[in-house]
Design a protein around this motif. Structure first.
Motif, PDB file in Angstrom:
ATOM      1  N   SER A 102      -4.833  -0.844   7.922  1.00 19.57           N
ATOM      2  CA  SER A 102      -4.337   0.522   7.801  1.00 19.57           C
ATOM      3  C   SER A 102      -2.824   0.514   7.803  1.00 19.57           C
ATOM      4  O   SER A 102      -2.203  -0.315   8.481  1.00 19.57           O
ATOM      5  CB  SER A 102      -4.839   1.388   8.964  1.00 19.57           C
ATOM      6  N   SER A 154      -6.939   2.070  -0.891  1.00 18.05           N
ATOM      7  CA  SER A 154      -7.242   3.494  -0.946  1.00 18.05           C
ATOM      8  C   SER A 154      -6.213   4.269  -0.131  1.00 18.05           C
ATOM      9  O   SER A 154      -5.428   3.675   0.625  1.00 18.05           O
ATOM     10  CB  SER A 154      -8.654   3.769  -0.424  1.00 18.05           C
ATOM     11  N   ARG A 155      -6.261   5.572  -0.292  1.00 17.87           N
ATOM     12  CA  ARG A 155      -5.252   6.427   0.335  1.00 17.87           C
ATOM     13  C   ARG A 155      -5.916   7.692   0.869  1.00 17.87           C
ATOM     14  O   ARG A 155      -6.751   8.283   0.184  1.00 17.87           O
ATOM     15  CB  ARG A 155      -4.179   6.772  -0.699  1.00 17.87           C
ATOM     16  N   ASP A 156      -5.557   8.081   2.080  1.00 22.78           N
ATOM     17  CA  ASP A 156      -6.012   9.342   2.662  1.00 22.78           C
ATOM     18  C   ASP A 156      -4.786  10.223   2.855  1.00 22.78           C
ATOM     19  O   ASP A 156      -4.016  10.016   3.804  1.00 22.78           O
ATOM     20  CB  ASP A 156      -6.731   9.080   3.989  1.00 22.78           C
ATOM     21  N   ASN A 157      -4.599  11.161   1.953  1.00 18.57           N
ATOM     22  CA  ASN A 157      -3.395  11.988   2.015  1.00 18.57           C
ATOM     23  C   ASN A 157      -3.364  12.862   3.274  1.00 18.57           C
ATOM     24  O   ASN A 157      -2.291  13.109   3.830  1.00 18.57           O
ATOM     25  CB  ASN A 157      -3.303  12.866   0.773  1.00 18.57           C
ATOM     26  N   LYS A 173      -4.412  12.121   6.205  1.00 17.03           N
ATOM     27  CA  LYS A 173      -3.988  11.294   7.341  1.00 17.03           C
ATOM     28  C   LYS A 173      -2.680  10.576   7.058  1.00 17.03           C
ATOM     29  O   LYS A 173      -2.166   9.874   7.934  1.00 17.03           O
ATOM     30  CB  LYS A 173      -5.077  10.270   7.678  1.00 17.03           C
TER      31      LYS A 173
END
Length: 115
Positions: A21, A70-73, A75
């Motif tokens: 992460s 991948s990306r979690d905008n 968070k």
């Protein structure tokens, strides 16, 4: 102040999996090209995977089919899912954010693949 904080590294057996992460502060990962790099002992730092602001992804040939970025905008975090790990994946993994003339690096998280 921009900070990229990596986590999730460690010791894993060959064939195992890890998820790295990269939590960002001071920037929005959604507008940067976010990349994962790695540096093995005695070797140059190399690009592993990148995700653009538009969501396109690109991978080093050595990790294609095994790693997923991948990306979690919501968070403000970028991930690197690493499967089928090999001893040659052993390295310190760094998160990078790039936009125009701006470049930021995290402090790195070590990954060791060994039995």
């Amino acid at each position: 102040q921009v900070q990229l904080v990596e986590s999730g590294g460690g010791l894993v057996q060959p064939g195992g999996s890890l998820r790295l992460s990269c939590a960002a502060s001071g920037i929005f990962v959604s507008v940067y090209a976010m990349g994962w790099y790695r540096q093995a002992p005695g070797k140059q730092r190399e690009l592993v995977a990148v995700i653009t602001s538009g969501g396109s992804t690109n991978y080093a040939d050595s990790v294609k089919g095994r790693f997923t970025i991948s990306r979690d905008n919501a968070k403000n975090t970028v991930y690197l899912q690493m499967n089928s790990l090999k001893p040659e994946d052993t390295a310190v993994y760094y998160c990078n954010a790039a936009r125009r003339d701006l470049y930021y690096w995290g402090q790195g998280t070590p990954v060791t693949v060994s039995s």
